[in-house]
Design a protein around this motif. Sequence first.
Motif, PDB file in Angstrom:
ATOM      1  N   VAL A 246       7.255  -7.191   7.656  1.00  7.76           N
ATOM      2  CA  VAL A 246       7.002  -6.127   8.592  1.00  7.76           C
ATOM      3  C   VAL A 246       5.819  -5.183   7.831  1.00  7.76           C
ATOM      4  N   SER A 247       4.881  -4.513   8.348  1.00  8.79           N
ATOM      5  CA  SER A 247       4.153  -3.604   7.597  1.00  8.79           C
ATOM      6  C   SER A 247       4.346  -2.193   8.172  1.00  8.79           C
ATOM      7  N   VAL A 248       4.289  -1.120   7.633  1.00 12.51           N
ATOM      8  CA  VAL A 248       4.589   0.317   8.180  1.00 12.51           C
ATOM      9  C   VAL A 248       3.672   1.320   7.424  1.00 12.51           C
ATOM     10  N   ILE A 249       3.250   2.166   8.055  1.00  7.96           N
ATOM     11  CA  ILE A 249       2.526   3.258   7.642  1.00  7.96           C
ATOM     12  C   ILE A 249       3.307   4.643   7.874  1.00  7.96           C
TER      13      ILE A 249
ATOM     14  N   VAL B 189      13.320   5.556  -0.885  1.00  9.84           N
ATOM     15  CA  VAL B 189      12.157   6.582  -0.427  1.00  9.84           C
ATOM     16  C   VAL B 189      12.244   6.380   1.120  1.00  9.84           C
ATOM     17  N   THR B 190      12.287   7.694   1.675  1.00  7.36           N
ATOM     18  CA  THR B 190      12.540   7.678   3.191  1.00  7.36           C
ATOM     19  C   THR B 190      11.163   8.126   3.695  1.00  7.36           C
ATOM     20  N   LEU B 191      10.655   7.185   4.622  1.00 10.13           N
ATOM     21  CA  LEU B 191       9.488   7.347   5.415  1.00 10.13           C
ATOM     22  C   LEU B 191       9.680   7.553   6.823  1.00 10.13           C
ATOM     23  N   GLU B 192       8.865   8.462   7.113  1.00 11.26           N
ATOM     24  CA  GLU B 192       8.972   8.652   8.760  1.00 11.26           C
ATOM     25  C   GLU B 192       7.570   8.715   9.283  1.00 11.26           C
ATOM     26  N   ASP B 193       7.472   8.663  10.657  1.00 11.07           N
ATOM     27  CA  ASP B 193       6.365   8.701  11.509  1.00 11.07           C
ATOM     28  C   ASP B 193       6.822   9.209  12.822  1.00 11.07           C
ATOM     29  N   PRO B 194       5.875   9.452  13.889  1.00  7.12           N
ATOM     30  CA  PRO B 194       6.350  10.333  14.938  1.00  7.12           C
ATOM     31  C   PRO B 194       7.608   9.699  15.728  1.00  7.12           C
ATOM     32  N   THR B 195       8.009   8.269  15.388  1.00  2.00           N
ATOM     33  CA  THR B 195       8.896   7.531  16.236  1.00  2.00           C
ATOM     34  C   THR B 195      10.404   7.717  15.355  1.00  2.00           C
ATOM     35  N   GLY B 196      10.367   8.039  14.286  1.00  4.45           N
ATOM     36  CA  GLY B 196      11.635   7.974  13.428  1.00  4.45           C
ATOM     37  C   GLY B 196      11.691   7.728  11.843  1.00  4.45           C
ATOM     38  N   LYS B 197      12.500   7.631  11.350  1.00  2.00           N
ATOM     39  CA  LYS B 197      12.742   7.517   9.951  1.00  2.00           C
ATOM     40  C   LYS B 197      13.276   6.158   9.235  1.00  2.00           C
ATOM     41  N   ILE B 198      12.737   5.657   8.211  1.00  2.00           N
ATOM     42  CA  ILE B 198      13.488   4.426   7.572  1.00  2.00           C
ATOM     43  C   ILE B 198      13.670   4.669   6.158  1.00  2.00           C
ATOM     44  N   LYS B 199      14.516   3.988   5.595  1.00  2.00           N
ATOM     45  CA  LYS B 199      14.672   4.303   4.000  1.00  2.00           C
ATOM     46  C   LYS B 199      14.455   2.826   3.373  1.00  2.00           C
ATOM     47  N   LEU B 200      13.606   2.779   2.296  1.00  2.00           N
ATOM     48  CA  LEU B 200      13.245   1.996   1.584  1.00  2.00           C
ATOM     49  C   LEU B 200      13.814   1.771   0.087  1.00  2.00           C
ATOM     50  N   ILE B 201      14.302   0.702  -0.149  1.00  2.00           N
ATOM     51  CA  ILE B 201      14.873   0.721  -1.545  1.00  2.00           C
ATOM     52  C   ILE B 201      13.673  -0.059  -2.540  1.00  2.00           C
ATOM     53  N   ILE B 202      13.548   0.469  -3.494  1.00  2.00           N
ATOM     54  CA  ILE B 202      12.264   0.262  -4.431  1.00  2.00           C
ATOM     55  C   ILE B 202      13.122  -0.242  -5.734  1.00  2.00           C
ATOM     56  N   ASN B 203      13.294  -1.436  -6.164  1.00  2.00           N
ATOM     57  CA  ASN B 203      14.257  -2.002  -6.858  1.00  2.00           C
ATOM     58  C   ASN B 203      13.462  -1.913  -8.412  1.00  2.00           C
TER      59      ASN B 203
ATOM     60  N   VAL C 253       6.290  13.671  -1.998  1.00  2.00           N
ATOM     61  CA  VAL C 253       6.653  14.212  -0.490  1.00  2.00           C
ATOM     62  C   VAL C 253       5.459  14.582   0.467  1.00  2.00           C
ATOM     63  N   ASP C 254       5.476  13.975   1.414  1.00  2.00           N
ATOM     64  CA  ASP C 254       4.473  14.226   2.369  1.00  2.00           C
ATOM     65  C   ASP C 254       3.022  13.570   2.221  1.00  2.00           C
ATOM     66  N   GLU C 255       3.180  12.588   1.210  1.00  2.00           N
ATOM     67  CA  GLU C 255       2.012  11.572   1.060  1.00  2.00           C
ATOM     68  C   GLU C 255       2.114  10.567   2.122  1.00  2.00           C
ATOM     69  N   VAL C 256       1.184  10.108   2.531  1.00  2.00           N
ATOM     70  CA  VAL C 256       0.992   9.191   3.626  1.00  2.00           C
ATOM     71  C   VAL C 256       0.894   7.705   2.897  1.00  2.00           C
ATOM     72  N   ILE C 257       1.695   7.035   3.110  1.00  2.00           N
ATOM     73  CA  ILE C 257       1.537   5.347   2.359  1.00  2.00           C
ATOM     74  C   ILE C 257       1.997   4.302   3.357  1.00  2.00           C
ATOM     75  N   GLY C 258       1.247   3.290   3.118  1.00  2.00           N
ATOM     76  CA  GLY C 258       1.430   1.814   3.477  1.00  2.00           C
ATOM     77  C   GLY C 258       2.294   1.198   2.878  1.00  2.00           C
ATOM     78  N   VAL C 259       3.102   0.478   3.520  1.00  2.00           N
ATOM     79  CA  VAL C 259       4.010  -0.569   2.913  1.00  2.00           C
ATOM     80  C   VAL C 259       3.692  -2.003   3.564  1.00  2.00           C
ATOM     81  N   PHE C 260       3.331  -3.143   2.604  1.00  2.00           N
ATOM     82  CA  PHE C 260       3.186  -4.325   3.272  1.00  2.00           C
ATOM     83  C   PHE C 260       3.804  -5.175   2.443  1.00  2.00           C
TER      84      PHE C 260
END
Length: 69
Positions: free
Chosen positions: A14-17, A33-47, A62-69
């Motif tokens: 999946v991709s998420v911003i 890294v915990t990402l949030e958008d208006p619908t919720g939060k998700i944690k990403l593990i960066i190995n 913190v407060d930076e907008v990123i895209g994960v692909f």
Amino acid sequence: MISRLLSKKEPERVSVIGLVDEIAETKTGNLIVTLEDPTGKIKLIINKAKKDLFLNAKDLVVDEVIGVF
């Protein structure tokens, strides 16, 4: 949307911003890294073994907008 990711039953790519809400380090040195958008939060593990990705993630703030692909 993060809420749609959380409701998926089968694993898939999946991709998420989102907005970086929190950055933490595990006992083993990986990043969470915990990402949030208006619908919720998700944690990403960066190995830490994925050196290029890990080094980029270390520069996140913190407060930076990123895209994960």
